[in-house]
Every structure is written in structure tokens, then in C-alpha cells.
Design a protein around this motif. Structure first.
Motif, PDB file in Angstrom:
ATOM      1  N   ILE A  68      26.939  14.957  42.992  1.00 19.23           N
ATOM      2  CA  ILE A  68      26.511  16.155  42.608  1.00 19.23           C
ATOM      3  C   ILE A  68      27.707  16.514  41.460  1.00 19.23           C
ATOM      4  CG2 ILE A  68      26.482  19.303  42.635  1.00 19.23           C
ATOM      5  CD1 ILE A  68      24.043  17.139  43.727  1.00 19.23           C
ATOM      6  N   ILE A  69      29.351  16.561  41.354  1.00 12.58           N
ATOM      7  CA  ILE A  69      29.817  17.342  40.276  1.00 12.58           C
ATOM      8  C   ILE A  69      30.338  15.690  39.169  1.00 12.58           C
ATOM      9  CG2 ILE A  69      32.162  17.343  39.773  1.00 12.58           C
ATOM     10  CD1 ILE A  69      30.853  19.481  41.433  1.00 12.58           C
ATOM     11  N   THR A 120      30.102  20.914  37.448  1.00 14.79           N
ATOM     12  CA  THR A 120      30.959  21.912  37.664  1.00 14.79           C
ATOM     13  C   THR A 120      29.795  23.073  37.660  1.00 14.79           C
ATOM     14  OG1 THR A 120      32.060  21.949  36.499  1.00 14.79           O
ATOM     15  CG2 THR A 120      32.633  21.133  39.051  1.00 14.79           C
ATOM     16  N   ALA A 158      24.634  22.789  41.114  1.00 19.67           N
ATOM     17  CA  ALA A 158      26.034  22.048  41.879  1.00 19.67           C
ATOM     18  C   ALA A 158      26.618  22.558  43.009  1.00 19.67           C
ATOM     19  CB  ALA A 158      27.009  21.513  40.559  1.00 19.67           C
TER      20      ALA A 158
END
Length: 126
Positions: free
Chosen positions: A65-66, A71, A76
Motif C-alpha cells: 500500500i505504501i 502515505t 492507505a
């Protein structure tokens, strides 16, 4: 507002989770040796593998995800929080029973999993 420190927290937490999870899966045979003496080796082995594979998956989820979304993406943060909470719930539900018969490395694993979860949660809140 862009904070770089949250990236470090999230990536450090994910790295701890993935590395410890893989090491723990690799150490399965030696970790459950004590459980075999008590006659619960099948249950403890499957519990040990399942919980550590979940830790690896949660860490990989945060990494994925990151690295793909960053972020600061609104999608996220909930996923990172969910991964951190999953690890904490996993530790709280399984550690008291599973680690009473595990050797020292298993007990150190509890601290590493909690550290990973705290880093991930702090990184997702900042």
C-alpha cells in the motif's frame, strides 16, 4: 500536510513484521518441539504457522500500500491501521497460550510483533 516520519514508521513496522514472520515460519520445527512433548504438536504447529503467515501478510500489505499509493493517500491510512490492529489483536489472542510452551525466541517474537504493530499504527496516525 506531508510528514516523512510516518513513512519511516510504516516501513520500519512492515519490515519488522515481514522479517520476524519469515524467520518464525522458518523456525517452526524448533519452536513446536516442546509442544510435541505435551501432545499438542498438530494444533500448535498450525497455530504457529497461521499466526506468523498473517504477520507476514500484514507487513506485506503495508509495504504494498505504501509503495504503490504513498502515505498521504486517503485509502492507505485505513489499510495500514487495519494491518497494525490485526497484529495487535493476533498477539493479544494467541500469545498468552501459544508462548507459554514456546522457547525464548517465541517470547521475543511477541515483543517484535508488538513493536511492528505499534510502529505501523503510529505511522498511520501521524
Amino acid at each position: 500536510m506531508i510528514h516523512i516520519i510516518d513513512d519511516y514508521f510504516l516501513l520500519a513496522g512492515a519490515a519488522v513484521a515481514v522479517i520476524w514472520g519469515i524467520v518464525a515460519v522458518y523456525l517452526t520445527r524448533s519452536m513446536v518441539r516442546r509442544a510435541a512433548e505435551s501432545g499438542n504438536s498438530g494444533l500448535i504447529t498450525s497455530l504457529w504457522l497461521a499466526r506468523n503467515l498473517l504477520v507476514v501478510f500484514a507487513g506485506l500489505l503495508v509495504f504494498g500500500i505504501i509503495t504503490t499509493l504513498g502515505t498521504e493517500n486517503s485509502v492507505a491510512q485505513p489499510f495500514a491501521m487495519l494491518a497494525g490492529m490485526t497484529i495487535i489483536v493476533l498477539v493479544l489472542l494467541t500469545a498468552p497460550r501459544a508462548y507459554t510452551i514456546m522457547p525464548v525466541a517465541g517470547k521475543i517474537g511477541v515483543l517484535l510483533e508488538l513493536l511492528a504493530a505499534i510502529l505501523i499504527l503510529v505511522g498511520s496516525v501521524i
